[in-house]
Scaffold this active site. Structure first.
Site: not given
Ligand code: LLP
Length: 414
Positions: A370, A312, A274-275, A342-343, A316, A239
């Protein structure tokens, strides 16, 4: 670290001019920096110090095999949400024994496959999933390692689409239901309780909500231990956000500090998922201006990347910095940077002050997370190529799709 910066007015990726990458591989094209990916991972490792911890990269942020392989080589585990992501992790050389499986709607087939390959833990998100997992594990003659994903009801103060830990959220199990569900799990013969899990949302800049969630989870872990269910690990999710313009941002160490302080003296292994913070600022989207259009109201730069490449901004209202690949000294105008789809929602940036000419290259920054992962073929647009830069060498890690591939699986009526 900044993997992308200007040298003699030319934007470069690890010293390689992006204009050279565009020349060689075409546009639109995602460009990643191995050094930046590695630095982000090492920043987590350094912040965790001597603590027993596993960094499980959230595959959904960017599931490129090259990126998964890089993190596997660095020793990472993986947080997955589908059988497809599990297959990617294995194809990339990741260790299934370091995989956590999150997700609110895992299919029975996905549960079975994950049990067969021996993943580290299932983050169970409902009573129904708990029962299915017990049954399938019994059929296979194995024990399923589980955590329950608990919804701590903490407001992460982020975009509502990516807040996941509120009472109203579809994710996890409501806090009050967690203890009864653990008792249920303890009574089931084919399950082994390993940990507890939470994830409250994405793009968090303030460390306080994460620490608040951790505190609630630790309280529950203590109750479980007192009831004879000691946990081997605490999974506090992912997150952490990234700097996407000039906002004040804690470092990874500063973000984790309040949470780590709460864990002082505890024996459980810490899991993190972390992503974005591992890949977001290690990638950009390189695009070329096709058309400049001026009216009394607006100036448009129509580029060859679009919402199908980077959703994104449309989904968002996310801000991505947009930089000229070659700095121009001409007069700036305020531009809408838009794609050809076309949007009217197909934009990459509003109100950007730039000096532009047709044919110029632009870099859409912070596109490592993402971006490609959420791309589509809308308007029958082939997906972009992906290039990884590694110490001055460029590697094509995914070829640009060909139009014929887009309908290769289709048939017409006899
Ligand atoms: N763990 C779980 C269970 C999750 O659902 C997520 C993200 C993560 C870890 C990783 O979160 P991060 O560290 O990346 O914040 N598409 C959206 C973000 C969706 C996140 C969904 N879950 C965007 O482009 O901002």
């Amino acid at each position: 670290m900044t993997a992308f910066d200007y040298r003699q007015e030319q934007l470069c990726a690890e010293h390689v001019p992006l204009s050279q990458i565009a020349e060689q591989y075409g546009t639109p094209c995602f460009v990643y920096s191995r050094a930046a990916l590695t630095a982000a991972y090492q920043a987590y490792r350094a912040a965790l110090g001597e603590r027993k911890a596993l960094i499980c990269y959230a595959v959904k942020a960017n599931s490129s095999l090259a990126i998964l392989n890089l993190f596997a080589r660095l020793g990472a585990g993986f947080d997955i949400v589908s059988g497809g992501e599990l297959a990617r992790v294995i194809a990339a050389g990741g260790d299934p024994a370091k995989v956590l499986f999150s997700g609110v709607g895992k299919t029975r087939a996905e549960l079975r496959t994950a049990l067969q390959v021996g993943i580290h833990c299932f983050n169970v998100e409902s009573a129904s999933e708990l029962a299915s997992l017990n049954q399938i594990a019994g059929e296979l003659g194995v024990t399923a390692p589980i955590s329950i994903r608990v919804n701590p009801d903490v407001d992460p103060k982020t975009h509502p689409y990516i807040a996941t830990g509120l009472k109203s959220s579809k994710f996890g199990v409501p806090f009050e239901q967690a203890l009864p569900l653990y008792r249920q799990a303890q009574a089931l013969p084919h399950l082994a309780i390993r940990g507890i899990d939470c994830h409250i949302g994405s793009e968090l800049l303030d460390p306080a909500p994460a620490a608040q969630a951790a505190q609630k989870i630790l309280g529950l872990a203590d109750t479980l231990a007192a009831e004879g269910m000691p946990l081997a690990h605490l999974d506090l999710g992912g997150g952490m956000g990234i700097r996407s313009r000039d906002e004040a941002m804690p470092s990874i160490a500063e973000y984790l500090a309040p949470t780590l302080a709460l864990l002082e003296g505890r024996k459980e292994t810490l899991m993190l998922e972390p992503g974005r913070s591992l890949v977001g600022n290690a990638g950009l989207l390189l695009t070329r201006i096709e058309v400049l259009k001026h009216s009394a109201e607006k100036n448009f730069a129509v580029v060859d990347a679009a919402m199908n490449d980077l959703l994104r901004p449309a989904l968002y209202s996310a801000w991505h910095d947009i930089l000229p690949v070659r700095r121009n000294t001409g007069a700036e105008r305020i531009y809408e940077i838009v794609g050809p789809i076309c949007e009217s929602g197909d934009f990459l940036g509003h109100d950007r002050s730039l000096s532009l000419r047709e044919g110029d290259l632009l870099a859409v920054m912070s596109a490592g997370a993402y971006g490609m992962a959420m791309s589509s073929n809308y308007n029958s647009r082939p997906r972009a190529a992906e290039v990884m830069v590694d110490q001055g060498t460029t590697h094509l890690v995914r070829q640009r799709e060909e139009v014929a591939q887009l309908f290769a699986l289709e048939t017409i009526l006899p």
